[in-house]
Design a protein around this motif. Sequence first.
Motif, PDB file in Angstrom:
ATOM      1  N   PRO A 179      45.930  32.374  45.223  1.00  0.00           N
ATOM      2  CA  PRO A 179      44.676  31.694  44.851  1.00  0.00           C
ATOM      3  C   PRO A 179      43.481  32.648  44.791  1.00  0.00           C
ATOM      4  CG  PRO A 179      45.364  31.076  47.068  1.00  0.00           C
ATOM      5  CD  PRO A 179      46.496  31.823  46.467  1.00  0.00           C
ATOM      6  N   LEU A 180      43.400  33.604  45.726  1.00  0.00           N
ATOM      7  CA  LEU A 180      42.257  34.521  45.710  1.00  0.00           C
ATOM      8  C   LEU A 180      42.333  35.483  44.530  1.00  0.00           C
ATOM      9  CD1 LEU A 180      41.687  35.401  49.493  1.00  0.00           C
ATOM     10  CD2 LEU A 180      40.529  33.716  48.058  1.00  0.00           C
ATOM     11  N   GLY A 181      43.528  36.018  44.252  1.00  0.00           N
ATOM     12  CA  GLY A 181      43.669  36.909  43.112  1.00  0.00           C
ATOM     13  C   GLY A 181      43.388  36.202  41.797  1.00  0.00           C
ATOM     14  N   SER A 182      43.853  34.953  41.681  1.00  0.00           N
ATOM     15  CA  SER A 182      43.576  34.170  40.469  1.00  0.00           C
ATOM     16  C   SER A 182      42.090  33.870  40.336  1.00  0.00           C
ATOM     17  CB  SER A 182      44.369  32.859  40.509  1.00  0.00           C
ATOM     18  OG  SER A 182      45.759  33.108  40.615  1.00  0.00           O
ATOM     19  N   LEU A 183      41.442  33.525  41.455  1.00  0.00           N
ATOM     20  CA  LEU A 183      40.009  33.250  41.427  1.00  0.00           C
ATOM     21  C   LEU A 183      39.229  34.487  40.995  1.00  0.00           C
ATOM     22  CD1 LEU A 183      37.565  31.432  42.100  1.00  0.00           C
ATOM     23  CD2 LEU A 183      37.713  32.288  44.451  1.00  0.00           C
ATOM     24  N   ALA A 184      39.594  35.660  41.531  1.00  0.00           N
ATOM     25  CA  ALA A 184      38.886  36.887  41.176  1.00  0.00           C
ATOM     26  C   ALA A 184      39.043  37.211  39.699  1.00  0.00           C
ATOM     27  CB  ALA A 184      39.408  38.051  42.029  1.00  0.00           C
TER      28      ALA A 184
ATOM     29  N   ALA B 113      32.023  35.540  43.285  1.00  0.00           N
ATOM     30  CA  ALA B 113      33.346  35.190  43.824  1.00  0.00           C
ATOM     31  C   ALA B 113      34.309  36.365  43.700  1.00  0.00           C
ATOM     32  CB  ALA B 113      33.895  33.965  43.090  1.00  0.00           C
ATOM     33  N   ASP B 114      34.272  37.040  42.564  1.00  0.00           N
ATOM     34  CA  ASP B 114      35.108  38.219  42.366  1.00  0.00           C
ATOM     35  C   ASP B 114      34.752  39.297  43.392  1.00  0.00           C
ATOM     36  OD1 ASP B 114      36.827  40.137  41.332  1.00  0.00           O
ATOM     37  OD2 ASP B 114      35.483  40.691  39.699  1.00  0.00           O
ATOM     38  N   GLY B 115      33.476  39.521  43.586  1.00  0.00           N
ATOM     39  CA  GLY B 115      33.051  40.527  44.566  1.00  0.00           C
ATOM     40  C   GLY B 115      33.457  40.160  45.978  1.00  0.00           C
ATOM     41  N   ALA B 116      33.361  38.869  46.325  1.00  0.00           N
ATOM     42  CA  ALA B 116      33.743  38.432  47.670  1.00  0.00           C
ATOM     43  C   ALA B 116      35.238  38.632  47.901  1.00  0.00           C
ATOM     44  CB  ALA B 116      33.350  36.978  47.876  1.00  0.00           C
ATOM     45  N   VAL B 117      36.053  38.312  46.902  1.00  0.00           N
ATOM     46  CA  VAL B 117      37.501  38.471  47.049  1.00  0.00           C
ATOM     47  C   VAL B 117      37.859  39.946  47.187  1.00  0.00           C
ATOM     48  CG1 VAL B 117      39.720  38.194  45.882  1.00  0.00           C
ATOM     49  CG2 VAL B 117      38.061  36.329  45.866  1.00  0.00           C
ATOM     50  N   ARG B 118      37.260  40.786  46.368  1.00  0.00           N
ATOM     51  CA  ARG B 118      37.556  42.219  46.464  1.00  0.00           C
ATOM     52  C   ARG B 118      37.065  42.796  47.791  1.00  0.00           C
ATOM     53  NH1 ARG B 118      35.581  45.208  41.223  1.00  0.00           N
ATOM     54  NH2 ARG B 118      33.912  43.657  41.302  1.00  0.00           N
ATOM     55  N   GLY B 119      35.931  42.289  48.278  1.00  0.00           N
ATOM     56  CA  GLY B 119      35.455  42.729  49.591  1.00  0.00           C
ATOM     57  C   GLY B 119      36.411  42.326  50.696  1.00  0.00           C
ATOM     58  N   PHE B 120      36.953  41.111  50.601  1.00  0.00           N
ATOM     59  CA  PHE B 120      37.949  40.659  51.576  1.00  0.00           C
ATOM     60  C   PHE B 120      39.184  41.548  51.537  1.00  0.00           C
ATOM     61  CE2 PHE B 120      41.835  38.149  52.274  1.00  0.00           C
ATOM     62  CZ  PHE B 120      41.665  37.798  53.602  1.00  0.00           C
ATOM     63  N   ALA B 121      39.605  41.951  50.327  1.00  0.00           N
ATOM     64  CA  ALA B 121      40.778  42.819  50.198  1.00  0.00           C
ATOM     65  C   ALA B 121      40.533  44.181  50.844  1.00  0.00           C
ATOM     66  CB  ALA B 121      41.142  42.982  48.725  1.00  0.00           C
TER      67      ALA B 121
ATOM     68  N   GLY C 116      46.854  44.338  48.976  1.00  0.00           N
ATOM     69  CA  GLY C 116      47.562  44.901  47.832  1.00  0.00           C
ATOM     70  C   GLY C 116      47.972  43.840  46.839  1.00  0.00           C
ATOM     71  N   LEU C 117      48.435  42.692  47.334  1.00  0.00           N
ATOM     72  CA  LEU C 117      48.834  41.606  46.440  1.00  0.00           C
ATOM     73  C   LEU C 117      47.646  41.082  45.637  1.00  0.00           C
ATOM     74  CD1 LEU C 117      51.222  39.619  48.829  1.00  0.00           C
ATOM     75  CD2 LEU C 117      51.882  40.859  46.759  1.00  0.00           C
ATOM     76  N   ILE C 118      46.496  40.963  46.270  1.00  0.00           N
ATOM     77  CA  ILE C 118      45.306  40.477  45.566  1.00  0.00           C
ATOM     78  C   ILE C 118      44.925  41.430  44.441  1.00  0.00           C
ATOM     79  CG2 ILE C 118      42.820  40.123  45.786  1.00  0.00           C
ATOM     80  CD1 ILE C 118      43.311  38.917  48.526  1.00  0.00           C
ATOM     81  N   ARG C 119      44.885  42.736  44.742  1.00  0.00           N
ATOM     82  CA  ARG C 119      44.481  43.715  43.725  1.00  0.00           C
ATOM     83  C   ARG C 119      45.466  43.744  42.553  1.00  0.00           C
ATOM     84  NH1 ARG C 119      42.896  46.840  48.407  1.00  0.00           N
ATOM     85  NH2 ARG C 119      44.944  47.837  48.414  1.00  0.00           N
TER      86      ARG C 119
END
Length: 310
Positions: free
Chosen positions: A118-123, A131-139, A190-193
């Motif tokens: 869900p986070l990778g798809s959202l980004a 939202a993209d920046g928040a997900v990448r920051g979490f990664a 890694g999965l998110i990226r």
Amino acid sequence: MPRSAVGFVLRRLAYQGVVLVGVAFLVHVLILLSADPAQALLPPTTSPEAVEAFRRAQGWDQPLPVQFATFLGRAVQGDFGTSIRFGQPALAVVLERVPATLTLGLTGLAVGLAIAFPLGSLAALRRGTWADGAVRGFAVLGASVPGFVLGQVLILVVAVGLRALPVSGGGSVAHLVLPGLVVGIASTPGLIRILRASLLEVYGRDYIRTAFAKGLSPRAVLLRHALRNAAIPVVSFLAFDIAALLSGVVIVERVFAYPGMGSLAVQAISGRDLPVIQAFVFVAALTIVTTNLLLDVAYTRLDPRIRGRR
């Protein structure tokens, strides 16, 4: 199963067999170089004459190729010797811990996928937004925090402070929650990226634009068309991440005193239980190559064109 698929699986099986033989050789050589097995297995008070006699009886005075051939012949039969600590066949001692480790590893993998998809798809869908920046920051944050540190923090906050979950041990679902979270979060960055980059590449293709032109909603395009093709790099990443995942499980088991293969391996190394060490490495390698074989088969299900190129 089509003949091409059978040939593909047979080729991969032959390749994995060569890998297992190579791993067995490296383990055998490294153990012989790290210590004298005879002295490690016998009590410190054993006389030099008895040590030498034991070394000859075990064949450790033979040339290395002869020793490895003997070791491999026994290993194929599941004979890695008797555990010094437990007094039982080493392979049986390791296999007894396999279900607990597999349960923890699969739990961690499920947690990682449940967070990453869900986070990778959202980004990807919200590229360039907050939202993209928040997900990448979490990664980035998840990749920066070592697993043993996160484990200690969860123990202090959740187990000790809130008293919501057990601190250590195994045997119930409650014992899996904290270590499963640590293992899963370690794989999530890694999965998110990978998923984000793959989805961005897929969304640039003509058939995705056609799907949007037909009036499909973004959710329908994602679920029906984009995710299947974007999942191929994710499966490829998982093939390389299995070894890291297993290493993380070993560390997490030690932090939470979880009764799996990792805790057993640490005990065997500290106690110089060489038969258990050899059996552990062999079972771990077998787990990795089997998982990679299953992922290779998954490639062909996601994209049959891959079958002819591998």
